[in-house]
Design a protein around this motif. Structure first.
Motif, PDB file in Angstrom:
ATOM      1  N   LEU A  84       5.824  13.589  -1.237  1.00  0.00           N
ATOM      2  CA  LEU A  84       6.146  12.728  -0.108  1.00  0.00           C
ATOM      3  C   LEU A  84       5.382  11.430  -0.301  1.00  0.00           C
ATOM      4  O   LEU A  84       4.154  11.450  -0.453  1.00  0.00           O
TER       5      LEU A  84
ATOM      6  N   ARG B  44      -0.484  -0.907  -4.658  1.00  0.00           N
ATOM      7  CA  ARG B  44      -1.803  -0.254  -4.529  1.00  0.00           C
ATOM      8  C   ARG B  44      -1.538   1.193  -4.148  1.00  0.00           C
ATOM      9  O   ARG B  44      -1.229   1.498  -2.997  1.00  0.00           O
TER      10      ARG B  44
ATOM     11  N   VAL C 141      -2.455  11.880  -3.818  1.00  0.00           N
ATOM     12  CA  VAL C 141      -3.224  12.982  -3.223  1.00  0.00           C
ATOM     13  C   VAL C 141      -2.588  14.297  -3.663  1.00  0.00           C
ATOM     14  O   VAL C 141      -1.364  14.427  -3.654  1.00  0.00           O
TER      15      VAL C 141
ATOM     16  N   HIS D 109       0.839  -1.205   0.000  1.00  0.00           N
ATOM     17  CA  HIS D 109       0.000   0.000   0.000  1.00  0.00           C
ATOM     18  C   HIS D 109       0.867   1.245   0.000  1.00  0.00           C
ATOM     19  O   HIS D 109       1.774   1.358   0.817  1.00  0.00           O
ATOM     20  N   VAL D 110       0.570   2.174  -0.897  1.00  0.00           N
ATOM     21  CA  VAL D 110       1.383   3.386  -1.013  1.00  0.00           C
ATOM     22  C   VAL D 110       0.488   4.611  -1.163  1.00  0.00           C
ATOM     23  O   VAL D 110      -0.465   4.611  -1.963  1.00  0.00           O
ATOM     24  N   GLN D 111       0.800   5.635  -0.393  1.00  0.00           N
ATOM     25  CA  GLN D 111       0.175   6.936  -0.630  1.00  0.00           C
ATOM     26  C   GLN D 111       1.260   7.919  -1.034  1.00  0.00           C
ATOM     27  O   GLN D 111       2.339   7.960  -0.429  1.00  0.00           O
TER      28      GLN D 111
ATOM     29  N   PHE E 279       3.498   1.071   3.026  1.00  0.00           N
ATOM     30  CA  PHE E 279       3.287   0.193   4.182  1.00  0.00           C
ATOM     31  C   PHE E 279       3.546  -1.254   3.741  1.00  0.00           C
ATOM     32  O   PHE E 279       2.925  -1.719   2.777  1.00  0.00           O
TER      33      PHE E 279
ATOM     34  N   THR F 105       4.577   7.452   1.115  1.00  0.00           N
ATOM     35  CA  THR F 105       4.604   6.546   2.262  1.00  0.00           C
ATOM     36  C   THR F 105       4.154   5.167   1.799  1.00  0.00           C
ATOM     37  O   THR F 105       3.076   5.043   1.211  1.00  0.00           O
TER      38      THR F 105
ATOM     39  N   VAL G 121      -2.331   5.310  -4.052  1.00  0.00           N
ATOM     40  CA  VAL G 121      -3.331   6.389  -3.995  1.00  0.00           C
ATOM     41  C   VAL G 121      -2.604   7.733  -3.966  1.00  0.00           C
ATOM     42  O   VAL G 121      -1.939   8.062  -2.984  1.00  0.00           O
TER      43      VAL G 121
ATOM     44  N   PRO H 106      -7.362   6.993  -7.617  1.00  0.00           N
ATOM     45  CA  PRO H 106      -6.899   6.025  -6.623  1.00  0.00           C
ATOM     46  C   PRO H 106      -6.825   4.637  -7.232  1.00  0.00           C
ATOM     47  O   PRO H 106      -7.741   4.216  -7.941  1.00  0.00           O
TER      48      PRO H 106
ATOM     49  N   ILE I 273       1.825  12.063  -1.973  1.00  0.00           N
ATOM     50  CA  ILE I 273       1.215  13.386  -1.886  1.00  0.00           C
ATOM     51  C   ILE I 273       2.046  14.333  -2.735  1.00  0.00           C
ATOM     52  O   ILE I 273       3.273  14.348  -2.621  1.00  0.00           O
TER      53      ILE I 273
END
Lengths: 355, 355, 355, 355
Positions: free
Chosen positions: B249, B236, B240, B180-182, B253, B251, B238, B212, B184
């Motif tokens: 940036l 995966r 922003v 899982h990756v976000q 998991f 992140t 998403v 997303p 920004i």
């Protein structure tokens, strides 16, 4: 000066951002009169000393009186005190009268488990005997209990946002084990005191994580969602500070069985929040902060990936204004419920556009 | 006007933000002379028509010439064209001389798999026969191949940031399955054309997710990390959008065996990037955008949670300036390598503080 | 570590924003080596403790040594100390060697008139005997004197911007009596210490005036423009703080005889700055901050109204980056001149776009 | 759906920022029901298509009906149409009924002088015969006339701010001849359409002047202040765009006889606005945007320099939210007066803190 309003309120700890938003909502409240504001800062000065938007709007001044004295003769006390200070003042407030109601914005009475509080807040709990009397003030979960409560612990800003984003899954029995969450927040969440993290020259162009996997809202969220049906929830939460003033956007990642199609998930979310006055699932877009900034509305939403090996990744989104639905607005909402008033009183403003 | 510089470069597609940053770096480059800029916008106007910071800094004007003509007599062509346009012009550029080198900033030659390209970019590939000749321009992975390459596909901004954050795990054989990756991002990533998503009144106070689980950088990241050792990586992601101008940036998991303690993970990250000129693991803090804004440096970092049932959640962070290390700066870095120059030439500036 | 650079520099007072920008420029300077940085903060820590962009970029640490010791063995000392502190340390620095040169960024040696200094800075001058030895470091006015100077007082940010905007009028004998000026500034001008005025939640949405008609840069501007030909200049200056990080935009209003047509004024401005490396009159637009942010360039411009009763209102504009041409960049420019180097050394970068 | 409210309103031209703010205030208005919104954009879509904050807040949709039809059966029409379009639709709206009242937010009916309108707006006036029927909607100047008016032209944002800052001087007979004014504005003043000037990557770090000495609000201000006592006012106005969303700060410079001491000027300002519901002179600070952002309050203030040769420079300040007191809020205020309602109805909210 007789306003003819039915109820009287006092704010204790009114010089911070939570205090400012509570005071603002009370000043335009149709049924509740703000009669005094106690504070250890700005004593004797007009409320505008802390909130310039109140310049010449009210004659109230910050009063340097003990919380117990502030609670005299009012129907409800709204606490805007820091963590641990709130709990240390509760006894004298409760003793002011056998009926005075309290809404506490601090984290002191949100966790039922004292040990958990002391681990996360790193402080001995000053008033553990009252924990059982507090209702957790998330109306979407506890509305009836809040209506009957004398004491309500209003939720934290990240907590509100993440709980609302995950509540439908918890209720549907779909929330279990490790869940990854990122929450992005504006600078007002850091409060009124200038610090390196809110110094404009750096903050204005920065994205920065802090307390990854260690934020004190985690146990609050876990306890709350467990009540709603989550099983052994292990929230892995990474907060990020971003260069806006108001607002939180949270994203959660879960792996669900593939039969949870996008359409079915959307239906679940719509159904959960049908009839809720302050939570909406936007029709043609995903949640965004600009849509809720300045209002007590929260937005939640869902997006799901393609299935693979019987499962699919599902992402859940939540957006709030951290000072309104994520803070003082929800405190007022709780007050409205506790006093038997319209839940939306003083909170109906849809908010500015653009924010 | 004879600069005495050893090499000559042309920029094709120079009126966007990527073009501006490439031009800026070339104008102060010790060894490479920018001899012309081709564009279909601003033809005949000074470069300052697109980038006001270049006012009276250079006598170059935007030339409305075909890419093949722009490539005449230069050692290297830097492409700042949109996706699909870049690929459609490659043949004529390559034909300008048998030795002209090309660095392409578009997504056209990053994916080896044509089908993947056509699925994510929703367009027939205009030049599939050249895919095999391109090297993916991430120096931390492909430095030697880049040195020998005639054609380099410079990575995307999200791709660079996420790849650098995950590369140590991939190499250590720890990257497998769903991650899982976000990410920004600032507004400059949306390019030079005004749009609803970059309209200041809304953007300035917004956090908003888009695409997303569907971003076109996903296959690029997956292909790249597979080369480094990832197995069946299912990213995966998403993205922003946030209210800053420059910076990403990211992140990620992952769940790892508990023997991957924080100390061991930090050692892995430090070891991976020891000696790298543009990737660092900050000593006393986590990656943040302000530290890399305006520079070609990337920051990566790791935080790990407590173990539970033999595993622990590990979060990986990456920060870049999307227009520099995540874009035009890395294109220049690739050019330096291809020409046998110091990799840091024109990129040594540590960047402004505050940014 | 022998860099082979011809000159050695020390920075004294290097933990603020001015220090960070001077250090950045010195680290990429082709001819001057930064050999040490003295500070009373962060002693023993890497420079990255104050400027995260320097993480792993240099091995230098902040040294807690007296200014006189810091000046040993170097060709030039750059002072980033606060007002009054700079002057109190000058004697020991000057005593370090009979040839060490000094560029001072503080306001201590800008005014020739001690009484004026003491009135505006509200402090007894710690070193009045050295005032006569200092040259005011505005190269566009004093380039030759700076080249020969041992001591240079680098101008203030508002002062630089306003002086450059008005210098052509002063030289043309058109500047006399009352002149109205508004200057708008970014938050980095307030320095590195968090304060109410730079607290992001408020600053991000605010426009606020401060010290109207009382700013300490007024006498500096008046003295400087008098040297250039202004007569009895009465500057009425109102500063405004705005929600950006870097940059100043100044607007001055004067009433001139109608024969000063827009075309004639523009010609005057172009002529004044023809050949200047760092001041430009944009061709098709007025000065703006985004065009100079991050660079040592200043922009100036003029707009004139219709004539009436023999006179017309003329507005003069100036834009700078307060930390570069309005601060540390100009200090480096002065250093370059004093050492006989290319004035543009380490300052040629046109700056980022978008900024 | 019967709301029991006493009056009915329609908004014509409701998809812009002015429309959004008018709609927001009407939705929470105690006495006026919003019954329809006409627009040529988003026809058939919910109001949330233009203003996401209205998602699920109202069932109203944008109706693609002619203005005359929109005016049927309502007490008041609020016009949010562009300049010249508003005037071209007035006749059919007025014909809808002999009593329907109109508040127009455009510039079409603010100037009494057709020639002036055509010079500044560069367009033939579409409805000059109605100019005499319009009252200029600045309650602080024309409250009684507004109460009796059928047609009100609501002032522009810069105009409101500057007029309120100068009104006390005009009334005191102190405003004459050339006056220098700088106005700084947020991006929402440019409206809802994305453009180069509101593109976030550039706007976020820019200060830029535009239309210096040529802004179309100048004649509106001059006409208005003349009615209040100004003589031969020659306003020299320079607008600046700054990187905030909402708010204007205006600074005016005048030279007054020295007997106008700071104390006397402050008394004049306090006296002028004593009893005004929406204009205040802050007690311990100068006007600032953050204090009025999101509210219908304006702030004004004065600072004066030391006397010299019998005169002194006096600076006057004004701050408003350009979309509220400088726009749609004032339109609602005018509507309230025209309908005989409490002037503060739906406008009592002091606004958010921090904004």
């Amino acid at each position: 000066m007789a306003t003819g309003k039915r109820f009287k309120a006092a704010v204790v700890g009114g010089s911070g951002y939570g205090g400012a938003e509570m005071i603002r909502r009370l000043l335009v409240h149709p049924d509740v009169e703000l009669v005094r504001v106690a504070s250890i800062d700005f004593v004797g000065e007009p409320l505008a000393a802390a909130d310039p938007a109140l310049e010449q709007v009210t004659d109230l001044v910050f009063e340097g009186i003990p919380p117990g004295e502030a609670a005299q003769g009012v129907d409800v006390v709204l606490l805007g005190l820091p963590h641990t200070v709130a709990a240390s003042k509760l006894a004298e407030i409760a003793a002011a009268s056998p009926t005075v109601k309290v809404v506490d914005m601090s984290g002191d009475f949100r966790l039922k488990d004292v040990a958990s509080y002391e681990r996360w807040y790193k402080h001995t709990h000053p008033c553990p005997e009252r924990l059982k009397d507090f209702v957790y003030g998330l109306p979407e979960l506890n509305r009836e209990a809040i209506r009957k409560a004398r004491f309500v612990a209003s939720p934290g800003c990240f907590a509100t946002t993440i709980e609302l984003a995950l509540l439908p899954l918890a209720r549907a029995g779909l929330l279990e084990g490790v869940v990854h969450v990122q929450g992005i927040t504006g600078s007002s969440g850091s409060g009124v005191a200038p610090s390196a993290g809110t110094h404009h020259p750096v903050r204005a162009g920065n994205l920065r994580t802090y307390k990854p996997l260690e934020h004190q809202h985690v146990p609050e969220i876990t306890e709350t969602l467990a009540l709603a049906g989550a099983r052994d929830l292990q929230l892995r939460f990474v907060p990020v500070s971003a260069p806006l003033v108001r607002g939180i956007l949270a994203t959660a990642f879960v792996e669900l069985p593939e039969e949870w199609t996008p359409a079915r998930l959307e239906a679940l979310y719509r159904e959960t929040y049908a009839g809720e006055p302050f939570v909406r699932v936007p029709r043609k877009r995903l949640p965004e902060v600009a849509a809720v900034s300045g209002s007590n509305h929260a937005e939640v939403g869902v997006a799901a990936g393609a299935p693979r090996n019987g499962r699919r990744t599902v992402t859940l989104f939540g957006a709030t204004d951290n000072l309104v639905k994520g803070g003082a607005g929800q405190a007022i909402e709780n007050m409205n419920l506790m006093l038997g008033l319209d839940e939306k009183a003083s909170l109906a403003d849809p908010g500015p556009w653009p924010p």
